[in-house]
Design a protein around this motif. Structure first.
Motif, PDB file in Angstrom:
ATOM      1  N   VAL A 149       0.776  -1.084  -0.009  1.00  0.00           N
ATOM      2  CA  VAL A 149       0.119   0.013  -0.017  1.00  0.00           C
ATOM      3  C   VAL A 149       0.886   1.099   0.049  1.00  0.00           C
ATOM      4  O   VAL A 149       2.253   1.123   0.449  1.00  0.00           O
ATOM      5  N   SER A 150       0.368   2.432  -0.531  1.00  0.00           N
ATOM      6  CA  SER A 150       1.319   3.762  -0.516  1.00  0.00           C
ATOM      7  C   SER A 150       0.898   4.248   0.974  1.00  0.00           C
ATOM      8  O   SER A 150      -0.016   3.871   1.626  1.00  0.00           O
ATOM      9  N   VAL A 151       1.946   5.283   1.179  1.00  0.00           N
ATOM     10  CA  VAL A 151       1.950   5.874   2.495  1.00  0.00           C
ATOM     11  C   VAL A 151       0.411   6.630   2.584  1.00  0.00           C
ATOM     12  O   VAL A 151      -0.362   6.579   3.565  1.00  0.00           O
ATOM     13  N   GLU A 152      -0.046   7.221   1.350  1.00  0.00           N
ATOM     14  CA  GLU A 152      -1.239   8.056   1.167  1.00  0.00           C
ATOM     15  C   GLU A 152      -2.261   7.063   1.618  1.00  0.00           C
ATOM     16  O   GLU A 152      -3.189   7.367   2.240  1.00  0.00           O
ATOM     17  N   ASP A 153      -2.493   6.031   0.734  1.00  0.00           N
ATOM     18  CA  ASP A 153      -3.627   5.105   1.153  1.00  0.00           C
ATOM     19  C   ASP A 153      -3.523   4.171   2.327  1.00  0.00           C
ATOM     20  O   ASP A 153      -4.421   4.079   3.127  1.00  0.00           O
ATOM     21  N   ALA A 154      -2.444   4.300   3.023  1.00  0.00           N
ATOM     22  CA  ALA A 154      -2.237   3.825   4.382  1.00  0.00           C
ATOM     23  C   ALA A 154      -2.859   4.510   5.485  1.00  0.00           C
ATOM     24  O   ALA A 154      -3.705   4.220   6.369  1.00  0.00           O
ATOM     25  N   ASP A 155      -2.684   5.802   5.057  1.00  0.00           N
ATOM     26  CA  ASP A 155      -3.275   6.955   6.157  1.00  0.00           C
ATOM     27  C   ASP A 155      -4.695   6.882   5.723  1.00  0.00           C
ATOM     28  O   ASP A 155      -5.483   6.925   6.821  1.00  0.00           O
ATOM     29  N   ILE A 156      -5.216   6.949   4.544  1.00  0.00           N
ATOM     30  CA  ILE A 156      -6.518   6.995   4.077  1.00  0.00           C
ATOM     31  C   ILE A 156      -7.354   5.797   4.773  1.00  0.00           C
ATOM     32  O   ILE A 156      -8.330   6.075   5.299  1.00  0.00           O
ATOM     33  N   GLY A 157      -6.877   4.680   4.581  1.00  0.00           N
ATOM     34  CA  GLY A 157      -7.215   3.588   5.291  1.00  0.00           C
ATOM     35  C   GLY A 157      -7.551   3.399   6.663  1.00  0.00           C
ATOM     36  O   GLY A 157      -8.701   3.125   7.037  1.00  0.00           O
ATOM     37  N   VAL A 158      -7.024   4.343   7.375  1.00  0.00           N
ATOM     38  CA  VAL A 158      -7.237   4.424   8.686  1.00  0.00           C
ATOM     39  C   VAL A 158      -8.501   5.582   9.042  1.00  0.00           C
ATOM     40  O   VAL A 158      -9.213   5.163   9.514  1.00  0.00           O
ATOM     41  N   ALA A 159      -8.241   6.647   8.309  1.00  0.00           N
ATOM     42  CA  ALA A 159      -9.008   7.595   8.718  1.00  0.00           C
ATOM     43  C   ALA A 159     -10.387   7.604   7.992  1.00  0.00           C
ATOM     44  O   ALA A 159     -11.391   8.047   8.599  1.00  0.00           O
ATOM     45  N   TYR A 160     -10.610   6.951   6.991  1.00  0.00           N
ATOM     46  CA  TYR A 160     -12.044   6.863   6.354  1.00  0.00           C
ATOM     47  C   TYR A 160     -12.502   5.648   6.852  1.00  0.00           C
ATOM     48  O   TYR A 160     -13.598   4.983   6.384  1.00  0.00           O
ATOM     49  N   GLY A 161     -11.732   4.567   7.626  1.00  0.00           N
ATOM     50  CA  GLY A 161     -12.293   3.376   7.929  1.00  0.00           C
ATOM     51  C   GLY A 161     -12.526   3.299   9.761  1.00  0.00           C
ATOM     52  O   GLY A 161     -13.049   3.968  10.072  1.00  0.00           O
ATOM     53  N   PRO A 162     -11.522   2.383  10.344  1.00  0.00           N
ATOM     54  CA  PRO A 162     -11.700   2.450  11.460  1.00  0.00           C
ATOM     55  C   PRO A 162     -11.468   3.776  12.361  1.00  0.00           C
ATOM     56  O   PRO A 162     -11.942   3.903  13.586  1.00  0.00           O
ATOM     57  N   GLY A 163     -10.725   4.551  12.003  1.00  0.00           N
ATOM     58  CA  GLY A 163     -10.460   5.948  12.685  1.00  0.00           C
ATOM     59  C   GLY A 163     -11.908   6.474  13.000  1.00  0.00           C
ATOM     60  O   GLY A 163     -11.835   7.022  14.221  1.00  0.00           O
ATOM     61  N   LEU A 164     -12.692   6.602  12.290  1.00  0.00           N
ATOM     62  CA  LEU A 164     -14.213   7.289  12.468  1.00  0.00           C
ATOM     63  C   LEU A 164     -14.694   6.623  13.702  1.00  0.00           C
ATOM     64  O   LEU A 164     -15.451   7.166  14.308  1.00  0.00           O
ATOM     65  N   ARG A 165     -14.638   5.095  13.751  1.00  0.00           N
ATOM     66  CA  ARG A 165     -15.062   4.533  14.836  1.00  0.00           C
ATOM     67  C   ARG A 165     -14.030   4.720  16.231  1.00  0.00           C
ATOM     68  O   ARG A 165     -14.730   5.163  17.319  1.00  0.00           O
ATOM     69  N   TRP A 166     -12.875   4.883  16.256  1.00  0.00           N
ATOM     70  CA  TRP A 166     -12.128   5.057  17.265  1.00  0.00           C
ATOM     71  C   TRP A 166     -12.194   6.377  17.858  1.00  0.00           C
ATOM     72  O   TRP A 166     -11.705   6.508  19.048  1.00  0.00           O
ATOM     73  N   GLU A 206     -11.239  -1.079  30.284  1.00  0.00           N
ATOM     74  CA  GLU A 206     -12.227   0.228  29.832  1.00  0.00           C
ATOM     75  C   GLU A 206     -10.979   1.291  29.754  1.00  0.00           C
ATOM     76  O   GLU A 206     -11.368   2.391  28.950  1.00  0.00           O
ATOM     77  N   ASP A 207     -10.235   1.396  30.445  1.00  0.00           N
ATOM     78  CA  ASP A 207      -9.119   2.570  30.287  1.00  0.00           C
ATOM     79  C   ASP A 207      -8.232   2.586  28.823  1.00  0.00           C
ATOM     80  O   ASP A 207      -7.898   3.421  28.311  1.00  0.00           O
ATOM     81  N   ALA A 208      -8.106   1.098  28.598  1.00  0.00           N
ATOM     82  CA  ALA A 208      -7.563   0.815  27.501  1.00  0.00           C
ATOM     83  C   ALA A 208      -8.100   1.477  26.111  1.00  0.00           C
ATOM     84  O   ALA A 208      -7.876   2.165  25.203  1.00  0.00           O
ATOM     85  N   ASP A 209      -9.525   1.421  26.097  1.00  0.00           N
ATOM     86  CA  ASP A 209     -10.486   1.840  25.242  1.00  0.00           C
ATOM     87  C   ASP A 209     -10.686   3.373  25.187  1.00  0.00           C
ATOM     88  O   ASP A 209     -10.633   3.920  24.156  1.00  0.00           O
ATOM     89  N   ILE A 210     -10.820   3.898  26.455  1.00  0.00           N
ATOM     90  CA  ILE A 210     -10.925   5.557  26.522  1.00  0.00           C
ATOM     91  C   ILE A 210      -9.677   6.068  26.217  1.00  0.00           C
ATOM     92  O   ILE A 210      -9.643   6.993  25.511  1.00  0.00           O
ATOM     93  N   GLY A 211      -8.650   5.335  26.334  1.00  0.00           N
ATOM     94  CA  GLY A 211      -6.999   6.035  25.961  1.00  0.00           C
ATOM     95  C   GLY A 211      -7.112   6.243  24.298  1.00  0.00           C
ATOM     96  O   GLY A 211      -6.344   7.065  23.959  1.00  0.00           O
ATOM     97  N   GLY A 245      -8.007  10.038  22.984  1.00  0.00           N
ATOM     98  CA  GLY A 245      -6.765  10.613  22.722  1.00  0.00           C
ATOM     99  C   GLY A 245      -6.456  10.436  21.004  1.00  0.00           C
ATOM    100  O   GLY A 245      -7.271  11.210  20.345  1.00  0.00           O
ATOM    101  N   PRO A 246      -5.760   9.666  20.649  1.00  0.00           N
ATOM    102  CA  PRO A 246      -5.365   9.628  19.133  1.00  0.00           C
ATOM    103  C   PRO A 246      -6.673   9.111  18.232  1.00  0.00           C
ATOM    104  O   PRO A 246      -6.662   9.606  17.186  1.00  0.00           O
ATOM    105  N   GLY A 247      -7.644   8.440  18.819  1.00  0.00           N
ATOM    106  CA  GLY A 247      -8.892   8.140  17.889  1.00  0.00           C
ATOM    107  C   GLY A 247      -9.602   9.564  17.435  1.00  0.00           C
ATOM    108  O   GLY A 247     -10.076   9.406  16.442  1.00  0.00           O
ATOM    109  N   LEU A 248      -9.432  10.669  18.334  1.00  0.00           N
ATOM    110  CA  LEU A 248     -10.141  11.693  17.754  1.00  0.00           C
ATOM    111  C   LEU A 248      -9.218  12.357  16.455  1.00  0.00           C
ATOM    112  O   LEU A 248      -9.960  12.868  15.648  1.00  0.00           O
ATOM    113  N   ARG A 249      -8.158  12.233  16.359  1.00  0.00           N
ATOM    114  CA  ARG A 249      -7.163  12.645  15.491  1.00  0.00           C
ATOM    115  C   ARG A 249      -7.460  11.425  14.221  1.00  0.00           C
ATOM    116  O   ARG A 249      -7.399  12.046  13.090  1.00  0.00           O
TER     117      ARG A 249
END
Lengths: 318, 318
Positions: free
Chosen positions: A213-230, B216-221, B225-229
């Motif tokens: 995967v490219s660096v850009e797609d690697a970042d997009i993969g997090v931000a448009y996928g699980p990042g939204l949930r995290w 719980e704290d592992a998820d909150i962390g 934190g970085p999840g928002l970014r």
């Protein structure tokens, strides 16, 4: 040990006013505290006051108290002078062990022993930091995330000489002023959250190194996928939801063996000069030519907007 | 190879209507397509129609097209019948290799060779899936994330027999209908995004196993934190920002050696029964006693709200 009543905390010493110290300063001011800031570099005062001024409009939707006043800020060259008369200390000086030990010892010598001293260090365990303090029992780590005025998380951990009461006090203090504190029950290299950040980055570097995967797609993969949930539920909670009504127990039954098998396949890349160059060029491409101040302003607005949106959802649920 | 012009794609076959197939169905309907859905279980039709009805209000703010019609949906027992007369196929049958191979082969036999067949599989490489197809060159993986109608990401990867033109076509197709496609240049176990999810989860399990942090704290962390970014910039972009105006090059200079050192310290836990129990109980505590439908509704609202908030910020920037 006896610690100051939290309702009596009016003045906070912020030692070191780089990006982390400046973020803390803005946050504490927005919560109605007086801040006594210190930095060995006198040029930092102008940077700090400007930082607070620019942060102020962003802090309003994050729960600023009614009587907050950005002018309730004094600047001092000497950390001990800033600490004298303060009710809580947040240390953020340059990340070098001897420097931090000396600043903490100087502050420890002038501050009544019922006041907690917290360090923002991301590298050093509190046991090392408290080594030269007489009242080491009130020294903790209170590790924030960048930018500290816009991200709620604070990791709290005590050292070998820390009294558990100081850890409890710090957890309650941060939570009470609108932060989200998590408790580390033991010291560990990198605390907790940087470790999970490094873990995800390691696998990302591995997949780029393997030509997946490219660096850009690697970042997009997090931000448009699980990042939204995290942004609102952590990784374990996410697997809990993936199990449907059966929850995490169902997920472990059905995906657990695959997860364990896949763990064995995750990579251990080296950050070679060539790979670092690939990442540097890839992230530069992602910025679309925008300057750092433009990007930082966008990041800050996104952080405030996301938290506002999540708060609206929480309110609707009652 | 010659592939259908994307403007001519009007009808999509969605094979298998569990949560993933139902999510795809709702998304494609919201984008104005006719959907021919299939499932071996006739009871699935009622579930599917109800899923679309409940998803509809959430899909409106995500860019539904003007003439979208939830009634433009037919249900079929036989996947080949659903595929006949379709312009694109999204396969989501139960995650079992022989089953998927047979369904894909049956569909391949009736579908003109200029139509792409995409599988939502999270476990199988496309080379295995396409094994029994005559026109294997048009078979790709288009792997979404749960819930597929509310999360934009799709991972696209071709197999050994896939024509690169079919991969390009799929990337353009998903991007053109409001998804965010990333390209995997090679097949790899777990594709890419599940691997980084598993990497973060591994370190989280390790830290819980070592008694550093509660579940719980592992998820909150992560979430506070970085999840928002990570909801708007990936991990490499985050390190780029951590470098300030110097960007990722500065970050590597200053934190690179620490990151590499810390990688060596990350854990390789086993998912023991005891540890799984700790996680199951911890995540249960996080849900605050809410039922799965309540939690899923909250998750869906959060996903829509976050994307709306980020869109507002993007608009303001111009």
């Amino acid at each position: 040990m006896k610690l100051i009543d939290q309702s009596q905390v009016k003045t906070i010493a912020v030692l070191g006013t780089g990006l982390i110290g400046a973020g803390w300063t803005a946050w504490y001011l927005s919560r109605g505290f007086t801040v006594r800031a210190s930095d060995a570099d006198p040029k930092r005062e102008a940077f700090l006051r400007n930082f607070v001024k620019e942060a102020w409009p962003l802090l309003k939707p994050l729960g600023m108290v009614a009587n907050a006043d950005p002018g309730r800020l004094t600047f001092h060259a000497d950390p001990a002078e800033a600490a004298r008369g303060s009710d809580f200390v947040q240390e953020n000086v340059f990340e070098r062990l001897d420097l931090k030990q000396n600043v903490l010892a100087a502050v420890d010598a002038v501050l009544p022993p019922d006041r907690v001293i917290a360090s923002s260090t991301s590298s050093y365990p509190p046991s090392d930091l408290q080594a030269k303090c007489k009242h080491a029992e009130r020294v903790v780590v209170g590790h924030p995330f960048n930018p500290p005025h816009l991200i709620p998380l604070v990791e709290v951990v005590g050292g070998r000489k820390t009294d558990p009461a100081a850890v409890d006090w710090s957890m309650a203090f941060y939570d009470g002023i609108g932060k989200k504190a998590i408790l580390l029950k033991k010291e560990i290299v990198g605390h907790y959250v940087n470790r999970v950040q490094e873990a995800i980055f390691r696998e990302m570097v591995h997949c780029v190194a393997e030509g997946i995967v490219s660096v850009e797609d690697a970042d997009i993969g997090v931000a448009y996928g699980p990042g939204l949930r995290w942004a609102f539920m952590g990784p374990a909670f996410t697997y809990h939801m993936a199990g449907g009504p059966g929850g995490l127990a169902y997920s472990f039954d059905h995906f657990g063996p695959d997860i364990e098998k896949n763990w064995a396949d995750l990579g251990n890349p080296k950050l070679t000069p060539e790979l670092m160059k690939t990442f540097i060029e890839g992230t530069k491409a992602e910025t679309g030519g925008k300057s750092y101040p433009e990007l930082a302003a966008w990041r800050d607005q996104c952080l405030v907007a996301i938290q506002g949106a999540l708060e609206q959802v929480a309110k609707k649920k009652g």
